[in-house]
Design an enzyme around this catalytic site. Structure first.
Site, short mmCIF file in Angstrom:
data_model
loop_
_atom_site.label_atom_id
_atom_site.label_comp_id
_atom_site.label_asym_id
_atom_site.label_seq_id
_atom_site.Cartn_x
_atom_site.Cartn_y
_atom_site.Cartn_z
N LYS A 14 -7.36 1.73 -2.34
CA LYS A 14 -6.88 1.27 -1.03
C LYS A 14 -6.84 2.43 -0.03
O LYS A 14 -7.17 2.26 1.15
CB LYS A 14 -5.48 0.66 -1.16
CG LYS A 14 -4.87 0.20 0.18
CD LYS A 14 -5.72 -0.85 0.89
CE LYS A 14 -5.19 -1.19 2.27
NZ LYS A 14 -3.92 -1.93 2.26
N SER B 158 0.87 -1.19 0.00
CA SER B 158 0.00 0.00 0.00
C SER B 158 0.90 1.23 0.00
O SER B 158 1.54 1.53 1.01
CB SER B 158 -0.90 0.00 1.24
OG SER B 158 -1.78 -1.09 1.20
N LYS C 277 0.68 5.61 8.29
CA LYS C 277 1.25 5.89 6.97
C LYS C 277 0.16 6.01 5.92
O LYS C 277 0.15 6.93 5.09
CB LYS C 277 2.25 4.78 6.61
CG LYS C 277 2.87 4.88 5.23
CD LYS C 277 2.15 4.00 4.20
CE LYS C 277 2.24 2.54 4.55
NZ LYS C 277 1.58 1.68 3.51
#
Length: 294
Positions: A171, A96, A239
């Site tokens: 995502k 990701s 993140k």
């Protein structure tokens, strides 16, 4: 059956690589911590000594590493995929990362004669172990079709969502929704406990109504048991929410709830909870409520 290099054998990558090996493929795995290759080796796969060793001769290169710089290093380093993979190899990036980085790396891969899709996953450790991941795929239709037989081994819901980078965009949206749901669930559990209700019964009935969700099913018990062993770490979700807020700003999109949960995730990390499962947002609600039940 294909020869597969799998780079990154952590919480998610290890069971995914094992599934591919068990499906009859020939998997060579590489991880910076060599001991993490043990499950793959036990399943009949091979422990590679480097990225170059893993990808040499591979038909497919799978990548599952934490962040954009890690993917860049795996792909573009001297020991990396672009310099060592055979022409025409298919790269499947399960990581990701930032959508813009994914687009740029896809162009570099294509310039090097490789095919590539971004295929970030959702479902956490249980989804990886049970081969039930949701996989959002960016790339050309042809590259998606080439990747799908391998994605079907590790995923249950595999969807082509657009060109390169699109998987990463979807995502990011997923991570916003999941974080907001975890935060809401955490607040609800602290609220229920403050009133002394039967929390098991409460979670059961909530799960049967409109409040029911995959997050409630997977994370409520962790909160009730104060069991925050990582399935997906707070530091990684931190993140991902950084990706959400930066990409939203670039697109001119207002995401006020996204900004709030990003700050709450950052607070959890700053308070030493970065290595915990993201259900550990519960601890932040307890701190804010002055309730020391962790």
């Amino acid at each position: 059956m294909a020869s597969i290099a799998f780079i990154g054998l952590g919480i998610m990558g290890s069971p995914m690589a094992v599934h591919l090996q068990n499906a009859g493929h020939d998997v060579a795995g590489y991880n910076r911590s060599p001991e993490k290759t043990a499950p793959l080796v036990e399943a009949g796969g091979r422990a590679a000594s480097s990225v170059a060793d893993a990808v040499s001769g591979a038909d497919v290169v799978a990548i599952m590493v934490p962040d954009s710089p890690d993917v860049e290093a795996v792909l573009t380093g001297d020991d990396g995929v672009l310099a060592n993979a055979k022409p025409g190899a298919l790269v499947v990036d399960f990581s990701s990362i930032r959508p813009d980085v994914s687009v740029a790396l896809a162009q570099q891969a294509k310039d090097a004669g490789l095919r590539i899709v971004d295929a970030p996953v959702s479902g956490g450790e249980p989804g990886a172990i049970n081969a039930a991941l949701s996989i959002m795929v960016g790339g050309t239709p042809e590259d998606f079709e080439a990747a799908k037989p391998f994605l079907d081994v590790v995923g249950k819901t595999v969807v082509h969502v657009g060109p390169n980078g699109s998987g990463q965009t979807v995502k990011a949206a997923n991570q916003l929704i999941v974080a907001a749901n975890i935060q809401a669930l955490a607040e609800a559990v602290v609220f229920l406990e403050a009133y002394g209700v039967d929390t098991d019964a409460a979670i059961e009935v909530l799960g049967g109504g409109l409040a029911g969700s995959a997050v409630l099913n997977q994370k409520a018990r962790k909160m009730l048991d104060r069991d925050f062993g990582p399935g997906f770490r707070i530091e990684l979700h931190h993140k991902d929410l950084g990706i959400v807020t930066a990409a939203a700003r670039e697109a001119g999109v207002v995401a006020p709830l996204g900004g709030l949960v990003a700050q709450l995730m950052a607070s959890a990390r700053a308070n030493g909870d970065g290595g915990l499962d993201h259900s550990g947002l519960f601890r932040g609600v307890e701190r804010l409520s002055g309730r020391d039940g962790s």
